[in-house]
Enzyme design. Structure first.
Site, PDB file in Angstrom:
ATOM      1  N   ALA A 211       0.849  -1.198   0.000  1.00  0.00           N
ATOM      2  CA  ALA A 211       0.000   0.000   0.000  1.00  0.00           C
ATOM      3  C   ALA A 211       0.881   1.243   0.000  1.00  0.00           C
ATOM      4  O   ALA A 211       2.100   1.177  -0.191  1.00  0.00           O
ATOM      5  CB  ALA A 211      -0.931  -0.005   1.206  1.00  0.00           C
ATOM      6  N   ASN A 212       0.253   2.403   0.217  1.00  0.00           N
ATOM      7  CA  ASN A 212       0.980   3.667   0.329  1.00  0.00           C
ATOM      8  C   ASN A 212       0.293   4.547   1.367  1.00  0.00           C
ATOM      9  O   ASN A 212      -0.687   4.130   1.998  1.00  0.00           O
ATOM     10  CB  ASN A 212       1.074   4.365  -1.030  1.00  0.00           C
ATOM     11  CG  ASN A 212      -0.281   4.631  -1.626  1.00  0.00           C
ATOM     12  OD1 ASN A 212      -1.110   5.327  -1.044  1.00  0.00           O
ATOM     13  ND2 ASN A 212      -0.534   4.069  -2.805  1.00  0.00           N
ATOM     14  N   ARG A 213       0.776   5.771   1.535  1.00  0.00           N
ATOM     15  CA  ARG A 213       0.308   6.622   2.629  1.00  0.00           C
ATOM     16  C   ARG A 213      -0.862   7.539   2.255  1.00  0.00           C
ATOM     17  O   ARG A 213      -1.192   8.450   3.004  1.00  0.00           O
ATOM     18  CB  ARG A 213       1.473   7.467   3.151  1.00  0.00           C
ATOM     19  CG  ARG A 213       2.572   6.657   3.826  1.00  0.00           C
ATOM     20  CD  ARG A 213       3.669   7.568   4.372  1.00  0.00           C
ATOM     21  NE  ARG A 213       4.643   6.827   5.150  1.00  0.00           N
ATOM     22  CZ  ARG A 213       5.701   6.213   4.635  1.00  0.00           C
ATOM     23  NH1 ARG A 213       5.906   6.242   3.320  1.00  0.00           N
ATOM     24  NH2 ARG A 213       6.542   5.560   5.414  1.00  0.00           N
ATOM     25  N   ALA A 277      -3.977   7.136  -5.426  1.00  0.00           N
ATOM     26  CA  ALA A 277      -2.564   6.736  -5.471  1.00  0.00           C
ATOM     27  C   ALA A 277      -2.531   5.212  -5.619  1.00  0.00           C
ATOM     28  O   ALA A 277      -2.422   4.468  -4.638  1.00  0.00           O
ATOM     29  CB  ALA A 277      -1.844   7.179  -4.203  1.00  0.00           C
TER      30      ALA A 277
END
Length: 401
Positions: A211-213, A277
């Site tokens: 995943a990402n932030r 994102a």
């Protein structure tokens, strides 16, 4: 959309959140509104009429029995000359007066005498907001047609206090004002829009994922801003912890493939804003059981494969939207990377930003973007993500005529 030629009667009641009304006045006037302030006696314990009057460029009204202001029944005039009455902050005390029809000071008299739309932004201690008496008053006010914005959850002014009771932020209140006063002015009425937002989660095994932030704040704000301008908006949201925006159809997904399927199933559309994102890669084959760590053994290799490119797919789709907007989250050479993405993805605009760790943009509440199109590059200042959303929605409306 702006507030030119709109007259806002701003009633400021007592509470520490009154300091936010100073920024609220500035935000309203930036959009062309004329702001007439009314202050309760309690409000003047937190901020001064001098500061309020200076920012509003207006006389501050405070006394019900002022000889000067009441010569022509001033409280009636104030109540009727406004396009909208805004109470920010709205204390529990003033809300109780409103619910029971009391009129023993200028603010409550104006509120009882007005026939204009009324929007209130409550602010109080969480226990006061949750008190049975307050809940009864809120129900009465809503039944009377009073509009609410907030309160929201967060830290209170009191030490170690948190919960629902904070006044909504000035830009959120401005957006609500725009929504009410713009109900007959919807430049995107009849248009359809698809917005993607948040991260994607690409499973490794049942408990781990890539995943990402991304928080989803920017994408959710854009979906709400487009809806306020009249668009029929579908928001395809990855896993986030923020609530679904009002007035929007939200589809919840986990993976990039699910997001692509959900977005393209909503085509044809007039507008696509691809904010999410999306993880660029996923595990080539996730497993159905948790991968166990074995003593003395190296971790198993993760074989990655590329995820579908959602923006590029939409930008070159046979049912391509009239206007395709993409986002470019970069950590270096933002403008050049954004230009390259514009050509490669088939987009009409790229909203490029620097998400390097020091900026606080990824997962934060503010953004600093460059709008890249065939016409050139426009750089916007550091703004709250809600403000970026409002400006982008206005730009989209302008480009669609």
């Amino acid at each position: 959309m702006d507030l030119s030629n709109k007259r806002i009667l701003l009633i400021i009641s007592g509470g520490i959140a009154a300091y936010k009304s100073l920024d609220l006045i500035r935000r309203l006037r930036e959009r062309g509104a004329e702001v007439r302030p009314v202050m309760t006696a309690a409000a003047q314990q937190f901020i001064t009429p001098l500061a309020v009057g200076a920012l509003a460029a207006s006389h501050v009204y405070a006394e019900l029995f002022s000889r000067e202001d009441e010569q022509d029944v001033g409280h009636i005039r104030l109540a009727r000359e406004a396009d909208l009455v805004l109470v920010a902050p709205a204390s529990a005390d003033l809300m109780a007066k409103m619910a029971h029809g009391m009129a023993n000071d200028l603010a409550s008299a104006v509120l009882l005498a007005t026939d204009r739309p009324v929007l209130i932004a409550p602010a109080m201690n969480p226990k006061m907001w949750a008190a049975p008496a307050t809940l009864r008053n809120v129900a009465v006010l809503k039944a009377d047609g009073i509009r609410f914005i907030g309160p929201v959850a967060g830290e209170m002014a009191e030490s170690n206090e948190a919960g629902t009771g904070r006044m909504a932020e000035p830009l959120e209140i401005v957006a609500a004002v725009l929504a009410i006063l713009g109900e007959t002015l919807k430049p995107l009425a009849g248009r359809t829009a698809v917005v993607t937002s948040g991260p994607t989660h690409e499973p490794i095994d049942p408990v781990r994922y890539i995943a990402n932030r991304s928080s989803g704040r920017q994408g959710h704000a854009i979906a709400a801003a487009l809806a306020r301008l009249g668009a029929d908006v579908t928001l395809v949201s990855g896993p986030v912890t923020i609530p679904d925006p009002p007035g929007v159809t939200t589809v919840h997904v986990e993976t990039a493939q699910q997001m692509l399927d959900a977005a393209t199933s909503r085509l044809p559309a007039d507008i696509a804003v691809m904010v999410a994102a999306v993880a660029d890669w996923r595990v080539a084959s996730s497993v159905g059981q948790k991968i166990k760590k074995q003593p003395g053994e190296a971790p198993p290799p993760l074989m990655l494969t590329e995820n579908p490119d959602i923006l590029k797919t939409v930008g070159h789709h046979e049912k391509r939207p009239t206007l395709v907007v993409g986002f470019a989250a970069e950590t270096q050479d933002v403008e050049n990377n954004g230009r390259a993405k514009l050509a490669r993805k088939g987009a009409d605009m790229i909203v490029a930003n620097d998400v390097s760790p020091g900026t606080g943009i990824m997962g934060g509440t503010r953004n600093r973007v460059k709008i890249i199109s065939a016409a050139g590059v426009e750089e916007w200042p550091d703004l709250d993500k809600s403000e970026v959303a409002i400006r982008l929605a206005d730009l989209i409306a302008a480009k669609l005529g």
